[in-house]
Design a protein around this motif. Sequence first.
Motif, PDB file in Angstrom:
ATOM      1  N   ALA A 159       0.822  -1.212   0.000  1.00 23.66           N
ATOM      2  CA  ALA A 159       0.000   0.000   0.000  1.00 23.66           C
ATOM      3  C   ALA A 159       0.856   1.263   0.000  1.00 23.66           C
ATOM      4  CB  ALA A 159      -0.938  -0.011   1.212  1.00 23.66           C
ATOM      5  N   ALA A 160       1.944   1.248   0.763  1.00 25.01           N
ATOM      6  CA  ALA A 160       2.827   2.424   0.795  1.00 25.01           C
ATOM      7  C   ALA A 160       3.469   2.655  -0.573  1.00 25.01           C
ATOM      8  CB  ALA A 160       3.903   2.234   1.863  1.00 25.01           C
ATOM      9  N   TYR A 161       3.821   1.577  -1.247  1.00 26.15           N
ATOM     10  CA  TYR A 161       4.422   1.677  -2.577  1.00 26.15           C
ATOM     11  C   TYR A 161       3.418   2.271  -3.572  1.00 26.15           C
ATOM     12  CZ  TYR A 161       7.156   0.196  -6.688  1.00 26.15           C
ATOM     13  OH  TYR A 161       7.891   0.155  -7.856  1.00 26.15           O
ATOM     14  N   VAL A 162       2.187   1.777  -3.500  1.00 22.40           N
ATOM     15  CA  VAL A 162       1.135   2.313  -4.374  1.00 22.40           C
ATOM     16  C   VAL A 162       0.899   3.792  -4.071  1.00 22.40           C
ATOM     17  CG1 VAL A 162      -1.315   2.157  -4.976  1.00 22.40           C
ATOM     18  CG2 VAL A 162       0.039   0.063  -4.692  1.00 22.40           C
ATOM     19  N   LYS A 163       0.903   4.132  -2.790  1.00 25.71           N
ATOM     20  CA  LYS A 163       0.701   5.524  -2.410  1.00 25.71           C
ATOM     21  C   LYS A 163       1.830   6.412  -2.942  1.00 25.71           C
ATOM     22  CE  LYS A 163      -0.495   8.377   1.592  1.00 25.71           C
ATOM     23  NZ  LYS A 163      -0.714   8.402   3.071  1.00 25.71           N
ATOM     24  N   SER A 164       3.017   5.828  -3.115  1.00 24.37           N
ATOM     25  CA  SER A 164       4.147   6.598  -3.629  1.00 24.37           C
ATOM     26  C   SER A 164       4.052   6.834  -5.133  1.00 24.37           C
ATOM     27  CB  SER A 164       5.471   5.881  -3.316  1.00 24.37           C
ATOM     28  OG  SER A 164       5.642   4.733  -4.147  1.00 24.37           O
ATOM     29  N   GLY A 165       3.086   6.162  -5.790  1.00 23.79           N
ATOM     30  CA  GLY A 165       2.845   6.458  -7.190  1.00 23.79           C
ATOM     31  C   GLY A 165       3.149   5.354  -8.175  1.00 23.79           C
ATOM     32  N   PHE A 166       3.323   4.111  -7.683  1.00 20.32           N
ATOM     33  CA  PHE A 166       3.652   3.001  -8.589  1.00 20.32           C
ATOM     34  C   PHE A 166       2.832   1.764  -8.230  1.00 20.32           C
ATOM     35  CE2 PHE A 166       7.382   5.718  -8.305  1.00 20.32           C
ATOM     36  CZ  PHE A 166       7.660   5.956  -9.646  1.00 20.32           C
ATOM     37  N   SER A 167       2.580   0.929  -9.232  1.00 21.60           N
ATOM     38  CA  SER A 167       1.816  -0.283  -8.982  1.00 21.60           C
ATOM     39  C   SER A 167       1.981  -1.234 -10.166  1.00 21.60           C
ATOM     40  CB  SER A 167       0.334   0.049  -8.763  1.00 21.60           C
ATOM     41  OG  SER A 167      -0.383  -1.102  -8.362  1.00 21.60           O
ATOM     42  N   TYR A 168       1.351  -2.399 -10.049  1.00 20.62           N
ATOM     43  CA  TYR A 168       1.239  -3.342 -11.156  1.00 20.62           C
ATOM     44  C   TYR A 168      -0.208  -3.370 -11.622  1.00 20.62           C
ATOM     45  CZ  TYR A 168       5.906  -5.395 -10.544  1.00 20.62           C
ATOM     46  OH  TYR A 168       7.270  -5.606 -10.488  1.00 20.62           O
ATOM     47  N   PHE A 169      -0.423  -3.263 -12.929  1.00 22.42           N
ATOM     48  CA  PHE A 169      -1.755  -3.354 -13.512  1.00 22.42           C
ATOM     49  C   PHE A 169      -1.878  -4.662 -14.292  1.00 22.42           C
ATOM     50  CE2 PHE A 169      -3.054   1.413 -14.017  1.00 22.42           C
ATOM     51  CZ  PHE A 169      -3.012   1.550 -12.629  1.00 22.42           C
ATOM     52  N   THR A 170      -2.991  -5.341 -14.144  1.00 20.14           N
ATOM     53  CA  THR A 170      -3.243  -6.535 -14.939  1.00 20.14           C
ATOM     54  C   THR A 170      -3.538  -6.137 -16.379  1.00 20.14           C
ATOM     55  OG1 THR A 170      -4.119  -7.756 -13.049  1.00 20.14           O
ATOM     56  CG2 THR A 170      -4.750  -8.534 -15.238  1.00 20.14           C
ATOM     57  N   ALA A 171      -2.806  -6.761 -17.318  1.00 20.05           N
ATOM     58  CA  ALA A 171      -2.998  -6.477 -18.745  1.00 20.05           C
ATOM     59  C   ALA A 171      -3.735  -7.601 -19.455  1.00 20.05           C
ATOM     60  CB  ALA A 171      -1.650  -6.242 -19.420  1.00 20.05           C
ATOM     61  N   ASP A 172      -3.653  -8.829 -18.905  1.00 22.81           N
ATOM     62  CA  ASP A 172      -4.252  -9.957 -19.605  1.00 22.81           C
ATOM     63  C   ASP A 172      -4.441 -11.109 -18.618  1.00 22.81           C
ATOM     64  OD1 ASP A 172      -5.181 -11.304 -21.943  1.00 22.81           O
ATOM     65  OD2 ASP A 172      -3.293 -12.419 -22.004  1.00 22.81           O
ATOM     66  N   THR A 173      -5.563 -11.812 -18.707  1.00 22.29           N
ATOM     67  CA  THR A 173      -5.785 -13.018 -17.903  1.00 22.29           C
ATOM     68  C   THR A 173      -6.447 -14.088 -18.762  1.00 22.29           C
ATOM     69  OG1 THR A 173      -7.970 -12.297 -17.137  1.00 22.29           O
ATOM     70  CG2 THR A 173      -6.091 -11.752 -15.733  1.00 22.29           C
ATOM     71  N   HIS A 174      -6.112 -15.348 -18.467  1.00 33.36           N
ATOM     72  CA  HIS A 174      -6.766 -16.485 -19.110  1.00 33.36           C
ATOM     73  C   HIS A 174      -7.140 -17.473 -18.009  1.00 33.36           C
ATOM     74  CE1 HIS A 174      -5.931 -15.403 -23.317  1.00 33.36           C
ATOM     75  NE2 HIS A 174      -4.824 -14.870 -22.837  1.00 33.36           N
ATOM     76  N   THR A 175      -8.431 -17.690 -17.820  1.00 34.82           N
ATOM     77  CA  THR A 175      -8.927 -18.595 -16.779  1.00 34.82           C
ATOM     78  C   THR A 175      -9.455 -19.871 -17.412  1.00 34.82           C
ATOM     79  OG1 THR A 175      -9.528 -16.779 -15.296  1.00 34.82           O
ATOM     80  CG2 THR A 175     -10.616 -18.885 -14.927  1.00 34.82           C
ATOM     81  N   LYS A 176      -9.141 -20.998 -16.771  1.00 30.05           N
ATOM     82  CA  LYS A 176      -9.698 -22.284 -17.172  1.00 30.05           C
ATOM     83  C   LYS A 176     -10.393 -22.912 -15.968  1.00 30.05           C
ATOM     84  CE  LYS A 176      -6.532 -23.330 -20.971  1.00 30.05           C
ATOM     85  NZ  LYS A 176      -5.581 -24.334 -21.561  1.00 30.05           N
ATOM     86  N   PHE A 177     -11.624 -23.353 -16.186  1.00 31.74           N
ATOM     87  CA  PHE A 177     -12.427 -23.928 -15.113  1.00 31.74           C
ATOM     88  C   PHE A 177     -12.399 -25.455 -15.211  1.00 31.74           C
ATOM     89  CE2 PHE A 177     -14.264 -19.807 -16.283  1.00 31.74           C
ATOM     90  CZ  PHE A 177     -14.227 -19.145 -15.059  1.00 31.74           C
ATOM     91  N   ARG A 178     -12.141 -26.107 -14.089  1.00 28.88           N
ATOM     92  CA  ARG A 178     -12.088 -27.571 -14.074  1.00 28.88           C
ATOM     93  C   ARG A 178     -13.125 -28.187 -13.149  1.00 28.88           C
ATOM     94  NH1 ARG A 178      -5.597 -29.067 -13.815  1.00 28.88           N
ATOM     95  NH2 ARG A 178      -4.906 -27.721 -15.534  1.00 28.88           N
TER      96      ARG A 178
END
Length: 472
Positions: free
Chosen positions: A372-391
């Motif tokens: 949270a402190a890192y995000v507050k400092s102005g940086f983060s990771y954003f999800t660009a792509d996901t692939h889900t498989k259901f079993r």
Amino acid sequence: MTKTAAIIGGGVIGGGWAARFALSGWDVAIFDPDPEAERKISEVMANARRSLPALSEVALPPEGQVKIVPTIADAVAGADWIQESAPERLEMKHKIFNEIQTHCHKDALIGSSTSGFKPSELQQGARHPSQIFVAHPFNPVYLLPLIELVGDVATTTRAHAVLAELGMKPLKVRKEIDAHVADRFLEAVWREALWLIKDGIATTEEIDDAIRFGFGLRWGQMGLFETYRIAGGEAGMAHFIEQFGPCLQWPWTKLMDVPELTDELVQMIASQSDAQSGAHTIRELERIRDDNLVSMMRSLKGRDWGAGALLNSHDARLEANADPDFTKPIISVARAIPIDWTDYNGHMNESRYGQLWSDAADALMRMIGADAAYVKSGFSYFTADTHTKFRNECHAGDNVTVVTTILEGAGKKLRLFHELKNADGDVVATCNQFLLHVSLETRKSCDPAPHVSDKLTSIIAAQAALPKPELS
């Protein structure tokens, strides 16, 4: 044909009425002599537009037109529903009702937002007394559904139908009484609270905490009598009254004027409770109560408020005690599936799989220092792509874990592979998730801070000897 509501008095309550009608597709005309009325109404409308549609899974009707008019006559001309929300001064209300009935059509419904006056008091000197009735709301009117209706049977029956179409819960009070029904409870609690403060027993915050962390949650989903029915156990309401009724004579409260618990009164309460809740066994009622409480408190967690804030801080303590060994598979999520994550098919719906992947990524981010402190400092990771498989399927109450493998962690790129497993260790679903490190200022990708990339590198090295998951 669009219906029209007239709001006389555009304060907190009147503004709430205006929003409820307008967002239900009615045109609304508002009279209020306050020069700030237009600004205040617009602010209430903005809040209502933000919150009321969020209660529905379908689109609301097109919003009606809202206008401020210079006179009561302009407001009520042609109105189907007229709502008086003036200050609680009876003489003022009488003058307003006289003006309303001079200009409105004879079939218009004239409701009063009064919290204390009885219809017979409001109707004194009126041209058409039965046209005026109590329609007492609760703030915010555009969200809370309860409206207490008191007055002529035929008039309140028509009003009941209108309010039901607005998505509200009209409660027809059987007999007129000062302060109607709900405010009499509130007044009793308020008076007792004042004594507790005066006598130095509790502060305002402590009293509020007693409500919002305790019985307020129970009341919010089952009310008073159904809550006490459960407290009576399998023996039912009559047993509860027999067990706890004598307490009413003890000096626990300043409000000591209580009715005698005669056999007739006990039987009346018990039979009404049977009619209300008798379709369910006590065990069924307990499960319904528990599911409702879980759903309510989980909702509060999302807002980090009240009981929800307490749960969030407890979760944080539990997570802080975890010290992951990165030479072993990373358990990014370990939890039970809550009741509010399941759908009409009885299993967890696909959106909640996405929630688990998001929670797993957030957990890994905290592990590598992108917290949270890192995000507050102005940086983060954003999800660009996901692939889900259901079993397989997940159901409410299932204990599950998410095992996360870092497939790629060089530079700005982060690729994760998540395996959702049930208590037997069987894989229920998988997700291949690609994230990019970004600057929250520019919203563009960039390399992470050295402490994040270094931690990520060390975790990948510690995991190198572990078998790789099957990505198919």
